[in-house]
Design a protein around this motif. Structure first.
Motif, PDB file in Angstrom:
ATOM      1  N   PHE A 238       6.806  61.883 -33.500  1.00 12.57           N
ATOM      2  CA  PHE A 238       7.401  63.206 -33.724  1.00 12.57           C
ATOM      3  C   PHE A 238       8.882  63.198 -33.372  1.00 12.57           C
ATOM      4  O   PHE A 238       9.740  63.593 -34.182  1.00 12.57           O
ATOM      5  N   TYR A 239       9.214  62.729 -32.186  1.00  7.63           N
ATOM      6  CA  TYR A 239      10.620  62.702 -31.779  1.00  7.63           C
ATOM      7  C   TYR A 239      11.397  61.609 -32.508  1.00  7.63           C
ATOM      8  O   TYR A 239      12.617  61.726 -32.675  1.00  7.63           O
ATOM      9  N   PHE A 240      10.711  60.544 -32.942  1.00 10.61           N
ATOM     10  CA  PHE A 240      11.387  59.494 -33.702  1.00 10.61           C
ATOM     11  C   PHE A 240      11.869  60.033 -35.049  1.00 10.61           C
ATOM     12  O   PHE A 240      12.990  59.717 -35.495  1.00 10.61           O
ATOM     13  N   VAL A 241      11.050  60.842 -35.710  1.00  8.14           N
ATOM     14  CA  VAL A 241      11.445  61.422 -36.996  1.00  8.14           C
ATOM     15  C   VAL A 241      12.654  62.344 -36.825  1.00  8.14           C
ATOM     16  O   VAL A 241      13.605  62.305 -37.622  1.00  8.14           O
ATOM     17  N   ILE A 242      12.631  63.161 -35.776  1.00  8.79           N
ATOM     18  CA  ILE A 242      13.769  64.048 -35.527  1.00  8.79           C
ATOM     19  C   ILE A 242      15.021  63.237 -35.209  1.00  8.79           C
ATOM     20  O   ILE A 242      16.119  63.532 -35.705  1.00  8.79           O
ATOM     21  N   GLY A 243      14.867  62.209 -34.374  1.00 10.87           N
ATOM     22  CA  GLY A 243      16.000  61.360 -34.050  1.00 10.87           C
ATOM     23  C   GLY A 243      16.552  60.645 -35.281  1.00 10.87           C
ATOM     24  O   GLY A 243      17.771  60.479 -35.415  1.00 10.87           O
ATOM     25  N   TRP A 244      15.676  60.212 -36.188  1.00 13.74           N
ATOM     26  CA  TRP A 244      16.122  59.528 -37.398  1.00 13.74           C
ATOM     27  C   TRP A 244      16.920  60.481 -38.299  1.00 13.74           C
ATOM     28  O   TRP A 244      17.914  60.085 -38.915  1.00 13.74           O
ATOM     29  N   MET A 245      16.483  61.738 -38.394  1.00 13.22           N
ATOM     30  CA  MET A 245      17.230  62.718 -39.186  1.00 13.22           C
ATOM     31  C   MET A 245      18.625  62.932 -38.595  1.00 13.22           C
ATOM     32  O   MET A 245      19.607  63.091 -39.339  1.00 13.22           O
TER      33      MET A 245
END
Length: 224
Positions: A209-216
């Motif tokens: 979840f936080y990886f996707v936000i960080g990638w964005m």
């Protein structure tokens, strides 16, 4: 058969007074001083807003200094997560990959990703036997987006100047640190609410979840 014969003998039936009534019918009433202490009906609107803002600020402090605490679980709210989600979605809006036709829905896309992801993680936690409630989990996951929101602010400032290579390295370091902080903070609050043998199954979706936000945040580039 006459109707009178169908109900014959009902007049002789009596209900014993010894039968106890099941269920709790007593309504606990506090003392007048306690009712006055917890009542906010006569409280000025300014005091109510300041008290809520103070509570949100305390939760932000708990996220920045994560430890095994029940502060976010005991007094949960969704004001902080909503503020962070809106702020992050607004700052991610208007990237160079968007055309004029696609620029509008980007806010909704980020908003849906954050809240839908939080709901999925919460349901996964409940199915694995977690003792945390639905809204408590949403509160923790939402407040722990704060480091990533701060990282987005830093990345926007870094993109204003500097070479592309230098800015990418700085953004990579900032996003990686904020991603690690968000993951660590959320697991610190949720650790005691999961069965010991299933904590890894709960942490893995939080990581994604936080990886996707960080990638964005890392791949964001302002439009020309």
């Amino acid at each position: 058969i006459p109707p009178s014969h169908l109900f014959a003998g009902l007049s002789d039936v009596s209900i014993s007074g010894d039968i106890a009534v099941e269920g709790e019918i007593n309504v606990p009433v506090g003392t007048p001083s306690q009712d006055k202490k917890y009542s906010t009906l006569d409280e000025p609107v300014k005091d109510t807003i300041l008290r809520d803002l103070k509570a949100v600020g305390k939760k932000f402090v708990h996220v920045m200094y994560p430890k095994k605490s029940s502060a976010l679980l005991r007094d949960w709210d969704l004001w902080g997560p909503l503020l962070l989600c809106v702020t992050l979605a607004l700052m991610l809006q208007g990237g160079s990959v968007d055309s004029k036709e696609d620029r509008g829905p980007q806010f909704a896309e980020v908003f849906v990703i954050i809240w839908f992801g939080s709901v999925i993680i919460t349901l996964n936690s409940k199915l694995l036997g977690g003792t945390i409630s639905f809204f408590q989990s949403l509160c923790v996951l939402g407040y722990c987006i704060m480091p990533l929101t701060v990282a987005m602010v830093v990345c926007r400032l870094v993109l204003l100047g500097g070479s592309w290579g230098f800015s990418f390295i700085v953004r990579l370091i900032v996003v990686t640190a904020s991603f690690s902080w968000s993951t660590f903070a959320s697991t610190a609050f949720l650790a005691d609410c999961q069965p010991p043998n299933r904590k890894a199954l709960v942490v893995y979706p939080v990581f994604l979840f936080y990886f996707v936000i960080g990638w964005m945040i890392l791949t964001f580039s302002p439009s020309a």
